[in-house]
Design a protein around this motif. Structure first.
Motif, PDB file in Angstrom:
ATOM      1  N   MET A   1       0.812  -1.224   0.000  1.00 47.87           N
ATOM      2  CA  MET A   1       0.000   0.000   0.000  1.00 47.87           C
ATOM      3  C   MET A   1       0.840   1.267   0.000  1.00 47.87           C
ATOM      4  N   ALA A   2       2.098   1.169   0.431  1.00 47.16           N
ATOM      5  CA  ALA A   2       2.929   2.363   0.611  1.00 47.16           C
ATOM      6  C   ALA A   2       3.069   3.152  -0.693  1.00 47.16           C
ATOM      7  N   GLY A   3       2.666   4.423  -0.657  1.00 38.44           N
ATOM      8  CA  GLY A   3       2.900   5.341  -1.762  1.00 38.44           C
ATOM      9  C   GLY A   3       1.963   5.216  -2.941  1.00 38.44           C
ATOM     10  N   LYS A   4       0.951   4.350  -2.861  1.00 37.32           N
ATOM     11  CA  LYS A   4       0.053   4.162  -4.003  1.00 37.32           C
ATOM     12  C   LYS A   4      -1.169   5.069  -3.869  1.00 37.32           C
ATOM     13  N   PRO A   5      -1.523   5.808  -4.928  1.00 40.68           N
ATOM     14  CA  PRO A   5      -2.739   6.619  -4.883  1.00 40.68           C
ATOM     15  C   PRO A   5      -3.979   5.730  -4.874  1.00 40.68           C
ATOM     16  N   GLN A   6      -5.064   6.241  -4.286  1.00 38.83           N
ATOM     17  CA  GLN A   6      -6.291   5.458  -4.177  1.00 38.83           C
ATOM     18  C   GLN A   6      -6.825   5.053  -5.546  1.00 38.83           C
ATOM     19  N   GLU A   7      -6.629   5.902  -6.549  1.00 34.06           N
ATOM     20  CA  GLU A   7      -7.104   5.575  -7.897  1.00 34.06           C
ATOM     21  C   GLU A   7      -6.456   4.287  -8.411  1.00 34.06           C
ATOM     22  N   LEU A   8      -5.162   4.140  -8.175  1.00 28.35           N
ATOM     23  CA  LEU A   8      -4.460   2.929  -8.604  1.00 28.35           C
ATOM     24  C   LEU A   8      -4.955   1.716  -7.816  1.00 28.35           C
ATOM     25  N   ILE A   9      -5.137   1.870  -6.528  1.00 28.32           N
ATOM     26  CA  ILE A   9      -5.624   0.770  -5.696  1.00 28.32           C
ATOM     27  C   ILE A   9      -7.014   0.335  -6.167  1.00 28.32           C
ATOM     28  N   ASP A  10      -7.865   1.310  -6.478  1.00 35.96           N
ATOM     29  CA  ASP A  10      -9.211   0.993  -6.954  1.00 35.96           C
ATOM     30  C   ASP A  10      -9.163   0.199  -8.256  1.00 35.96           C
ATOM     31  N   ARG A  11      -8.239   0.541  -9.148  1.00 37.01           N
ATOM     32  CA  ARG A  11      -8.108  -0.204 -10.407  1.00 37.01           C
ATOM     33  C   ARG A  11      -7.678  -1.640 -10.135  1.00 37.01           C
ATOM     34  N   MET A  12      -6.771  -1.818  -9.196  1.00 35.22           N
ATOM     35  CA  MET A  12      -6.308  -3.162  -8.864  1.00 35.22           C
ATOM     36  C   MET A  12      -7.411  -3.988  -8.208  1.00 35.22           C
ATOM     37  N   ILE A  13      -8.249  -3.338  -7.398  1.00 39.26           N
ATOM     38  CA  ILE A  13      -9.380  -4.039  -6.788  1.00 39.26           C
ATOM     39  C   ILE A  13     -10.335  -4.549  -7.858  1.00 39.26           C
ATOM     40  N   ALA A  14     -10.515  -3.770  -8.921  1.00 42.14           N
ATOM     41  CA  ALA A  14     -11.485  -4.113  -9.963  1.00 42.14           C
ATOM     42  C   ALA A  14     -10.985  -5.199 -10.909  1.00 42.14           C
ATOM     43  N   GLU A  15      -9.690  -5.459 -10.945  1.00 41.61           N
ATOM     44  CA  GLU A  15      -9.134  -6.383 -11.939  1.00 41.61           C
ATOM     45  C   GLU A  15      -9.558  -7.839 -11.758  1.00 41.61           C
ATOM     46  N   PRO A  16      -9.383  -8.450 -10.594  1.00 36.16           N
ATOM     47  CA  PRO A  16      -9.714  -9.874 -10.473  1.00 36.16           C
ATOM     48  C   PRO A  16     -11.219 -10.088 -10.445  1.00 36.16           C
ATOM     49  N   PRO A  17     -11.693 -11.236 -10.898  1.00 34.28           N
ATOM     50  CA  PRO A  17     -13.124 -11.529 -10.833  1.00 34.28           C
ATOM     51  C   PRO A  17     -13.687 -11.470  -9.418  1.00 34.28           C
ATOM     52  N   LEU A  18     -12.850 -11.697  -8.421  1.00 37.00           N
ATOM     53  CA  LEU A  18     -13.318 -11.638  -7.030  1.00 37.00           C
ATOM     54  C   LEU A  18     -13.435 -10.210  -6.511  1.00 37.00           C
ATOM     55  N   GLU A  19     -12.937  -9.237  -7.277  1.00 34.17           N
ATOM     56  CA  GLU A  19     -13.124  -7.804  -7.035  1.00 34.17           C
ATOM     57  C   GLU A  19     -12.714  -7.367  -5.627  1.00 34.17           C
ATOM     58  N   ARG A  20     -11.515  -7.741  -5.252  1.00 37.01           N
ATOM     59  CA  ARG A  20     -10.946  -7.275  -3.986  1.00 37.01           C
ATOM     60  C   ARG A  20      -9.453  -7.460  -4.025  1.00 37.01           C
ATOM     61  N   LEU A  21      -8.772  -6.819  -3.108  1.00 34.87           N
ATOM     62  CA  LEU A  21      -7.360  -7.104  -2.897  1.00 34.87           C
ATOM     63  C   LEU A  21      -7.221  -8.406  -2.129  1.00 34.87           C
ATOM     64  N   GLY A  22      -6.105  -9.100  -2.340  1.00 42.79           N
ATOM     65  CA  GLY A  22      -5.796 -10.236  -1.488  1.00 42.79           C
ATOM     66  C   GLY A  22      -5.514  -9.769  -0.073  1.00 42.79           C
ATOM     67  N   GLN A  23      -5.724 -10.660   0.861  1.00 33.81           N
ATOM     68  CA  GLN A  23      -5.407 -10.399   2.255  1.00 33.81           C
ATOM     69  C   GLN A  23      -4.255 -11.319   2.669  1.00 33.81           C
ATOM     70  N   PRO A  24      -3.434 -10.909   3.610  1.00 31.12           N
ATOM     71  CA  PRO A  24      -2.325 -11.767   4.031  1.00 31.12           C
ATOM     72  C   PRO A  24      -2.759 -13.172   4.425  1.00 31.12           C
ATOM     73  N   GLU A  25      -3.955 -13.294   5.014  1.00 27.58           N
ATOM     74  CA  GLU A  25      -4.413 -14.629   5.414  1.00 27.58           C
ATOM     75  C   GLU A  25      -4.731 -15.509   4.206  1.00 27.58           C
ATOM     76  N   ASP A  26      -5.086 -14.904   3.058  1.00 29.61           N
ATOM     77  CA  ASP A  26      -5.287 -15.695   1.839  1.00 29.61           C
ATOM     78  C   ASP A  26      -4.000 -16.425   1.460  1.00 29.61           C
ATOM     79  N   ILE A  27      -2.899 -15.706   1.538  1.00 33.11           N
ATOM     80  CA  ILE A  27      -1.611 -16.287   1.172  1.00 33.11           C
ATOM     81  C   ILE A  27      -1.140 -17.266   2.239  1.00 33.11           C
ATOM     82  N   ALA A  28      -1.384 -16.915   3.494  1.00 34.98           N
ATOM     83  CA  ALA A  28      -0.949 -17.779   4.597  1.00 34.98           C
ATOM     84  C   ALA A  28      -1.591 -19.156   4.520  1.00 34.98           C
TER      85      ALA A  28
END
Length: 246
Positions: free
Chosen positions: A193-220
């Motif tokens: 998240m460091a240094g990323k504008p909200q607009e970029l984060i919003d675009r990344m949220i919209a990309e995957p079919p699940l429409e969210r960012l991954g969470q650390p527990e997903d990877i864990a």
């Protein structure tokens, strides 16, 4: 040191983000966990408490993952405190962004030292010291395939992690030790998240079919599977990005 029947894991980068969540997840499986940190001692001590509350035992150890003497001492400590080592989760790394044309080569050198040399150094000790039946899980990145602008140094370093993991898996024939890489996509950690504008984060949220960012527990959860029951998965890079297209 008392006789110990629990499995033992070293988690580099264990004080924050994916590494911390993985340490806690392994604690739920009653691992003894060595939480490895670079500079955040207070965060590492909090991670130790979280692991213990989850059901495991834990200690915090400072180490520079790219320094072979520091890593050797880390593995010595793990063996002395817990009697042996079964799992390595190598989550420590850096990520600094710049267009390739503008990249200060000192930043490239940092990525090569921490992300590439660090993987060599830590995996080398793991290959020498893990007990048979163990697992090595290196944290890579989906950016090796998503190929976003400004990530050339980081993605190149993580592509090296993928290659190291596959080759080491083949070199450990006969040891019953699996070696895999996990490549997260955009995951909601402080590093990401460091240094990323909200607009970029919003675009990344919209990309995957699940429409969210991954969470650390997903990877864990994926790492815990590879560290535990996932014994027939070996020499693979598993991309965990919610279905984001390359």
């Amino acid at each position: 040191m008392t006789e110990n029947t629990n499995r033992v894991a070293i988690v580099t980068g264990g004080s924050r983000g994916i590494g911390r969540e993985t340490a806690v997840r392994l604690g739920k499986d009653h691992f003894d966990v060595v939480v490895v940190y670079s500079g955040g001692k207070a965060e590492a001590e909090e991670a130790v408490k979280d692991v213990e509350q989850a059901g495991g035992r834990a200690i915090a150890v400072q180490a520079d993952v790219a320094d072979e003497h520091s890593v050797n001492a880390l593995f010595d400590t793990a063996e002395r405190e817990f009697g042996g080592i079964d799992v390595l989760v190598h989550a420590a790394g850096i990520m600094k962004l710049s267009p390739l044309a503008d990249l200060d080569l000192s930043v490239l050198d940092e990525h090569l030292r921490v992300n590439v040399r660090g993987t060599f150094v830590v995996d080398q000790q793991a290959a020498r010291r893990l007990r048979n039946g163990g697992a090595i899980v290196n944290i890579s990145s989906s950016l090796t395939t998503l190929a976003r602008p400004n990530y050339s140094a980081y993605a190149a370093s993580k592509a090296a992690v993928n290659s190291i993991s596959l080759i080491l898996a083949r070199e450990l024939r006969g040891r019953d030790i699996t070696v895999n890489a996990v490549g997260p996509g955009p995951t909601e950690t402080a590093l990401f998240m460091a240094g990323k504008p909200q607009e970029l984060i919003d675009r990344m949220i919209a990309e995957p079919p699940l429409e969210r960012l991954g969470q650390p527990e997903d990877i864990a959860e994926i790492v815990a599977f590879l560290a535990g029951p996932g014994r027939w998965i070996n020499g693979q890079t598993i991309y965990a990005n919610g279905g984001s297209a390359a």
